[in-house]
Design a protein around this motif. Structure first.
Motif, short mmCIF file in Angstrom:
data_model
loop_
_atom_site.label_atom_id
_atom_site.label_comp_id
_atom_site.label_asym_id
_atom_site.label_seq_id
_atom_site.Cartn_x
_atom_site.Cartn_y
_atom_site.Cartn_z
N ARG A 68 0.80 -1.19 0.01
CA ARG A 68 0.11 0.08 -0.03
C ARG A 68 0.91 1.40 -0.10
O ARG A 68 0.59 2.07 -0.68
N HIS A 69 1.88 0.98 0.76
CA HIS A 69 2.84 2.21 0.80
C HIS A 69 3.42 2.55 -0.51
O HIS A 69 3.59 3.58 -1.17
N GLN A 70 3.98 1.50 -1.19
CA GLN A 70 4.46 1.58 -2.42
C GLN A 70 3.38 2.14 -3.68
O GLN A 70 3.62 3.21 -4.59
N ALA A 71 2.12 1.95 -3.35
CA ALA A 71 1.14 2.37 -4.16
C ALA A 71 0.70 3.85 -4.07
O ALA A 71 0.41 4.64 -4.92
N ASP A 72 1.17 4.25 -2.68
CA ASP A 72 0.71 5.59 -2.27
C ASP A 72 1.89 6.48 -3.22
O ASP A 72 1.84 7.55 -3.49
N LEU A 73 3.13 5.85 -2.88
CA LEU A 73 4.46 6.50 -3.66
C LEU A 73 4.06 6.73 -5.12
O LEU A 73 4.68 7.84 -5.54
N HIS A 74 3.47 5.85 -5.78
CA HIS A 74 3.22 5.86 -7.13
C HIS A 74 2.49 6.99 -7.47
O HIS A 74 2.61 7.83 -8.46
N GLY A 75 1.32 7.30 -6.65
CA GLY A 75 0.81 8.44 -6.76
C GLY A 75 -0.50 8.43 -7.64
O GLY A 75 -1.29 9.45 -7.83
N GLU A 76 -0.73 7.18 -8.31
CA GLU A 76 -1.93 7.40 -9.28
C GLU A 76 -3.02 6.43 -8.91
O GLU A 76 -3.94 6.18 -9.62
#
Length: 192
Positions: free
Chosen positions: A20-28
């Motif tokens: 989830r943190h990786q998805a948040d960093l992705h930003g999309e």
């Protein structure tokens, strides 16, 4: 994002938090977590498969799960590999739904001992293909996950996993956008 394991002491929530943190960093992405351990999900299916019963009333505890799957433009499944396969809870969640998976991209984050969840992921690809979903090629895998994460849930050596997550998220973004527009413009048709 679906956490597929419901076992006591499971590691899935740690992996899900990391992703989830990786998805948040992705930003999309706007990530919604579906933890099957918190879902009123019966393992027993009705005599006639839900896909063949358009008026089937699912158990009340599944209302939220069904609505969230229906609204999703893409799904990430976080799964362990249990005895060379995936958890029964995950199979039940998949089988209780049909149209909710159609023409949607599915990504995978696996974890286990030596295979890193790849045996479960390969089987899930076949299951989702049968339901007219599109599984993206790339995935994130954590072999010997118990050696990779710190007690606080951070990865000891995150570069490879972060790069894999970025590639998979890019694929989910592309397929999610294309398939969302296609479902809107031309309803998906199956032979069932």
């Amino acid at each position: 994002m679906i956490v597929g394991s419901v076992r006591e002491g499971r590691f899935g929530p740690v992996v899900a938090d990391w992703f989830r943190h990786q998805a948040d960093l992705h930003g999309e992405f706007a990530v919604e977590l579906i933890d099957l351990a918190d879902t009123g999900l019966p393992l027993e299916l009705p005599a006639v498969p839900p896909a063949l019963q358009p008026d089937l009333l699912r158990p009340a505890g599944m209302t939220d799960l069904t609505a969230r799957l229906d609204a999703a433009d893409a799904v990430v499944v976080v799964t362990p590999d249990y005895n060379r396969s995936f958890p029964a809870s995950l199979k039940a969640a998949i089988d209780w739904h049909y149209t909710e998976w159609q023409a949607k991209p599915i990504g995978f984050v696996g974890y286990s001992g030596s295979s890193g969840g790849l045996l479960a992921i390969e089987q899930l690809r076949q299951v989702f293909n049968e339901l007219h979903a599109h599984t993206v090629r790339d995935y994130v895998s954590f072999p010997r996950y118990y050696e990779l994460f710190e007690a606080d849930g951070t990865l000891r050596d995150p570069q490879g996993a972060e790069a894999a997550a970025k590639v998979m998220l890019d694929q989910l973004l592309w397929w999610g956008s294309v398939l969302r527009n296609a479902r809107r413009d031309l309803p998906y048709v199956t032979n069932r």
